[in-house]
Design a protein around this motif. Structure first.
Motif, PDB file in Angstrom:
ATOM      1  N   ASP A 132      20.331 -16.093  -3.125  1.00  0.00           N
ATOM      2  CA  ASP A 132      19.271 -16.912  -2.519  1.00  0.00           C
ATOM      3  C   ASP A 132      19.878 -18.092  -1.743  1.00  0.00           C
ATOM      4  N   THR A 187       2.863 -21.770 -11.199  1.00  0.00           N
ATOM      5  CA  THR A 187       3.952 -21.272 -12.047  1.00  0.00           C
ATOM      6  C   THR A 187       3.436 -21.004 -13.469  1.00  0.00           C
ATOM      7  N   ILE A 195      13.719 -18.947  -3.529  1.00  0.00           N
ATOM      8  CA  ILE A 195      13.207 -18.291  -4.742  1.00  0.00           C
ATOM      9  C   ILE A 195      12.949 -19.326  -5.835  1.00  0.00           C
ATOM     10  N   LYS A 196      11.728 -19.349  -6.345  1.00  0.00           N
ATOM     11  CA  LYS A 196      11.379 -20.225  -7.459  1.00  0.00           C
ATOM     12  C   LYS A 196      11.335 -19.366  -8.724  1.00  0.00           C
ATOM     13  N   GLU A 197      12.284 -19.616  -9.598  1.00  0.00           N
ATOM     14  CA  GLU A 197      12.343 -18.805 -10.812  1.00  0.00           C
ATOM     15  C   GLU A 197      11.419 -19.402 -11.875  1.00  0.00           C
ATOM     16  N   LYS A 207       9.261  -9.198  -9.598  1.00  0.00           N
ATOM     17  CA  LYS A 207      10.142  -8.992 -10.753  1.00  0.00           C
ATOM     18  C   LYS A 207      11.494  -8.585 -10.169  1.00  0.00           C
ATOM     19  N   THR A 208      12.542  -9.367 -10.448  1.00  0.00           N
ATOM     20  CA  THR A 208      13.857  -9.048  -9.879  1.00  0.00           C
ATOM     21  C   THR A 208      14.493  -7.883 -10.644  1.00  0.00           C
ATOM     22  N   ARG A 262      14.000 -11.015 -13.980  1.00  0.00           N
ATOM     23  CA  ARG A 262      13.430 -12.368 -13.866  1.00  0.00           C
ATOM     24  C   ARG A 262      12.100 -12.309 -13.111  1.00  0.00           C
ATOM     25  N   SER A 263      11.232 -13.277 -13.362  1.00  0.00           N
ATOM     26  CA  SER A 263       9.972 -13.384 -12.613  1.00  0.00           C
ATOM     27  C   SER A 263      10.136 -14.525 -11.620  1.00  0.00           C
ATOM     28  N   VAL A 264       9.900 -14.257 -10.347  1.00  0.00           N
ATOM     29  CA  VAL A 264      10.144 -15.276  -9.310  1.00  0.00           C
ATOM     30  C   VAL A 264       8.965 -15.345  -8.342  1.00  0.00           C
ATOM     31  N   GLY A 320      15.924 -10.120  -5.915  1.00  0.00           N
ATOM     32  CA  GLY A 320      17.155 -10.680  -6.475  1.00  0.00           C
ATOM     33  C   GLY A 320      18.387  -9.829  -6.231  1.00  0.00           C
TER      34      GLY A 320
END
Ligand code: COI
Length: 358
Positions: A350, A119, A355-357, A79-80, A84-86, A346
């Motif tokens: 990047d 994902t 990083i895959k958001e 969790k950034t 955001r969840s990455v 985050g």
């Protein structure tokens, strides 16, 4: 759930209580859902589904129990700081999963479907990603051979699954605290031509006895030497290893028996980016000890998904005890930890596209 997805979904009747993020242990808690997909010789990989986390039933004759035909991965979602969840480098982990499948004669997985499964599952479970710095949601994809058959050949049936576990530090002493490592001089982890370079359970099963012996004399982990000459440094088993010697960075070069760690690769790219000389080469334990005696061994640290960056405070090799950096966390390991976690949470742009958001 994504409406165009091929992935089926069964809703859980009741959701679990989430663990306290302040006392999270590694690998103890599991989320509400899991992903599952089956392989049979006629239809290939079929029936992808996300369903409640639950026990599975297998025949006692299943291949995996007898011949260990299985592979796994470990990656993390974060969790950034802006909520955001990455996921960190999922494509790289999926590529390694398929490399492991190849070595174990397991039919390859469709990388795009695995990415979608990862994902979709993490998105569904994003409330399980702990927010506290140093915590994350550990993602464990794995394949087991399920055909009920006693005889050695590739299984005709498999299950691919993904489970999720909210985690804190891997080592019991906590993140960034130095660990003590025992250089194993009797048992070996892997040999060139074997399976040391892929993620298969047997590598870990074979390491437990040496680790137990090391634990008994006060060491947390084992540093493995090569299986032929018992001389060249390979890896720790739970992480790859790096040395800072006279201001330059050294790590054993990949030789066919060392696991190509994703954190190892990330650290190499970061160190190159910083313009600091980094050498991937054969490193003998004798030469390392010599640098220690000359006062040139400044820092030792491990890298791994579970371990992140883990400073080593002591190395015991035969009768020699090497105390590294006065058993304190070195500045270089600390800077690397801050940089890696900067990407994870985050705080740093990047620039490598890792990083895959969701
Ligand atoms: C990882 O770092 O993800 C691993 O699979 C290592 C294991 C010892 C937890």
């Amino acid at each position: 759930m994504n409406q165009v997805s091929k992935i089926d979904f069964i809703k859980a009747e009741k959701l679990k209580e989430k663990p306290d993020p302040d006392t999270l242990q590694f690998g103890k808690n599991f989320t509400d859902y899991m992903f599952m997909m089956d392989f049979d010789g006629e239809n290939g990989w079929v029936n992808p589904i996300i369903k409640p986390f639950e026990s599975i039933t297998l025949s006692p004759a299943s291949f995996v129990f007898h011949y260990g035909q299985a592979v796994f991965e470990g990656l993390k979602a974060y969790k950034t700081i802006d909520g955001r969840s990455v996921i960190f480098r999922p494509e790289k982990h999926i590529a390694r999963l398929n490399a492991s499948c190849k070595r174990l004669c397991i039919p390859p997985l469709d990388s795009e479907l695995v990415l979608e499964a990862l994902t979709t599952l993490v998105e569904l479970e994003k409330d399980w990603i702990p927010e506290k710095e140093g915590t994350s949601l550990y993602i464990r994809p794995f394949v087991i051979s399920t055909e009920p058959y006693l005889g050695v050949r590739p299984s005709h049936h498999y299950k691919f699954m993904i489970i999720l576990s909210p985690v804190g530090a891997y080592y019991s002493d906590g993140q960034l605290n130095p660990v003590k490592i025992y250089v194993e001089d009797e048992y070996v982890r892997a040999v060139k031509g074997g399976v040391g370079h892929v993620k298969t359970p047997g590598n870990y099963a074979a390491s437990i006895l040496a680790q137990e012996r090391a634990n008994e004399v006060g060491y947390e982990q084992v540093l493995w030497l090569d299986g032929k000459e018992n001389k060249y440094i390979e890896e720790v088993g739970s992480m790859n290893i790096f040395f800072k010697i006279n201001g330059e960075i050294y790590t054993p070069k990949l030789n066919g028996s060392i696991l190509p760690g994703v954190t190892r690769d990330s650290v190499i790219q970061i160190v190159h980016d910083w313009g600091i000389p980094l050498h991937e080469e054969l490193i003998s334990i004798d030469d390392l000890y010599e640098t220690y005696q000359k006062g040139q061994l400044e820092e030792v640290f491990g890298t791994g998904t579970a371990a992140t960056i883990s400073p080593v405070g002591e190395l015991k090799w035969e009768e020699h005890v090497m105390t590294i950096n006065h058993f304190e966390t070195g500045e270089f390991a600390k800077k690397l930890y801050e940089t890696m976690t900067g990407f994870h949470y985050g705080k740093i742009e990047d620039k490598f596209g890792w990083i895959k958001e969701l």
